[in-house]
Motif scaffolding. Structure first.
Motif, short mmCIF file in Angstrom:
data_model
loop_
_atom_site.label_atom_id
_atom_site.label_comp_id
_atom_site.label_asym_id
_atom_site.label_seq_id
_atom_site.Cartn_x
_atom_site.Cartn_y
_atom_site.Cartn_z
N VAL A 136 0.96 -1.11 0.08
CA VAL A 136 0.05 0.15 -0.15
C VAL A 136 0.84 1.28 -0.05
N PRO A 137 1.88 1.42 0.62
CA PRO A 137 2.95 2.60 0.56
C PRO A 137 3.30 2.87 -0.61
N ALA A 138 3.77 1.73 -1.28
CA ALA A 138 4.04 1.80 -2.93
C ALA A 138 3.19 2.35 -3.69
N ALA A 139 1.70 2.02 -3.59
CA ALA A 139 0.71 2.39 -4.41
C ALA A 139 0.34 3.94 -4.09
N SER A 140 0.59 4.30 -2.86
CA SER A 140 0.34 5.65 -2.18
C SER A 140 1.43 6.66 -2.92
N ALA A 141 2.57 5.90 -2.97
CA ALA A 141 4.00 6.98 -3.29
C ALA A 141 3.39 7.03 -4.88
N ALA A 142 3.08 6.10 -5.72
CA ALA A 142 2.78 6.35 -7.19
C ALA A 142 1.60 7.39 -7.29
N CYS A 143 0.66 7.65 -6.51
CA CYS A 143 -0.43 8.58 -6.52
C CYS A 143 0.38 9.71 -6.26
N ARG A 144 0.98 9.83 -5.19
CA ARG A 144 1.74 11.34 -4.97
C ARG A 144 2.58 11.79 -6.28
N ARG A 145 3.43 10.88 -6.83
CA ARG A 145 4.02 11.25 -8.12
C ARG A 145 3.28 11.79 -9.41
N ARG A 146 2.08 11.26 -9.25
CA ARG A 146 1.06 11.87 -10.22
C ARG A 146 0.29 12.84 -9.97
N GLY A 147 0.59 13.38 -8.51
CA GLY A 147 -0.16 14.50 -8.35
C GLY A 147 -1.47 14.10 -7.72
#
Length: 292
Positions: free
Chosen positions: A173-184
């Motif tokens: 879940v942290p990896a998925a969350s980080a990907a969200c942040r990278r996409r704004g």
């Protein structure tokens, strides 16, 4: 999907479990193969363990189909059948002690347990404090309520249940969350629970929008839900399950050899088949097999 029925209530049904209690199991109900001590393997067991004739095992419940209680209150599951067969191969009796997931590895390090079984993924970080004997491989699978269209790649701003200290909590879940942040986009909102059945119940009751757990656990929850739960996306890349043992404690190699003996004789396959988990079978047990 399953070829054996335990008559257990649904995964999210109330299960009375007392943290830290002792529940000894000599032979799990329905063990699909008879195993006996193998002298050449049993001879490797450290004298202190051999003298008490017991393999003390810290276990986290419930995580079906790997480890949980059946309707009669017996501790059962794929991991339970397999580690019991390992203990028997070593000439020992399996002695299970219930514990919280995050407390098992520290207890193994401290010598309170000989080994832990809690569907642990063997990782480099965990290998720094304990050794692992690998016996299975699986990935993480997200779950959602039927009718939802969520995937791990489309979970930004959504609430996702996890069990504390599992790979879903610390990595997936942290990896998925980080990907969200990278996409704004807003991050995934992780909701942590101490027990897997409570996390699943939160999803069923609509308190969260998804759940992330090891594939066998998620698949079991989907099967038991009566159509109310479905997969959310595809499973992640498989990683090895391992049983933690104390470093330099002398148990890693005898346990590894016991697992390999079960693999070579076909007993391992029969246990996996009984729990419909052949897709995660391995052909060789190794010590510290973390990937990447």
């Amino acid at each position: 999907m399953r070829i054996r029925t335990w008559g257990v209530a649904l995964l999210w049904a109330a299960t009375v479990l007392t943290g830290g209690c002792v529940h000894n199991v000599d032979e799990p109900a329905g063990l699909p193969t008879t195993t006996v001590a193998v002298s050449r393997v049993a001879a490797l067991v450290p004298p202190a363990v051999a003298a008490r004739s017991r393999l003390v095992i810290g276990v986290n419940l419930p995580q079906p189909p790997n480890q949980f209680r059946d309707s009669a209150g017996r501790i059962v599951g794929f991991d339970i059948d397999l580690i019991t067969a390992v203990a028997t191969t070593l000439g020992l009796r399996a002695d299970f002690r219930q514990a919280d997931f995050e407390k098992i590895i520290p207890a193994v390090r401290a010598g309170a347990y000989d080994v832990g079984t809690a569907s642990f993924t063997d990782t480099r970080a965990r290998e720094r404090v304990v050794d692992f004997v690998t016996y299975f491989a699986t990935g993480t699978l997200w779950v959602q309520r039927a009718g939802s269209t969520l995937t791990p790649q489309r979970a930004c701003g959504r609430t996702v249940a996890v069990q504390t200290a599992t790979m879903a909590d610390t990595h997936e879940v942290p990896a998925a969350s980080a990907a969200c942040r990278r996409r704004g986009h807003p991050p995934v909102e992780k909701v942590k629970f101490d027990r897997q059945d409570v996390a699943t119940n939160a999803l069923l009751l609509g308190r969260v929008q998804a759940m992330a757990a090891d594939r066998p656990v998620s698949a079991w929850a989907i099967e038991q839900s009566g159509g109310r739960l479905v997969a959310a996306g595809k499973p992640s890349t498989p990683a090895p399950y391992g049983w933690p043992v104390a470093k330099d404690g002398g148990l890693a190699e005898p346990i590894r050899r016991a697992v390999q003996h079960l693999i070579d004789t076909g007993a391992y396959r029969r246990i996996a088949e009984a729990w419909t988990l052949t897709s995660g079978m391995v052909t060789a047990a190794v010590i510290n097999g973390a990937r990447g």
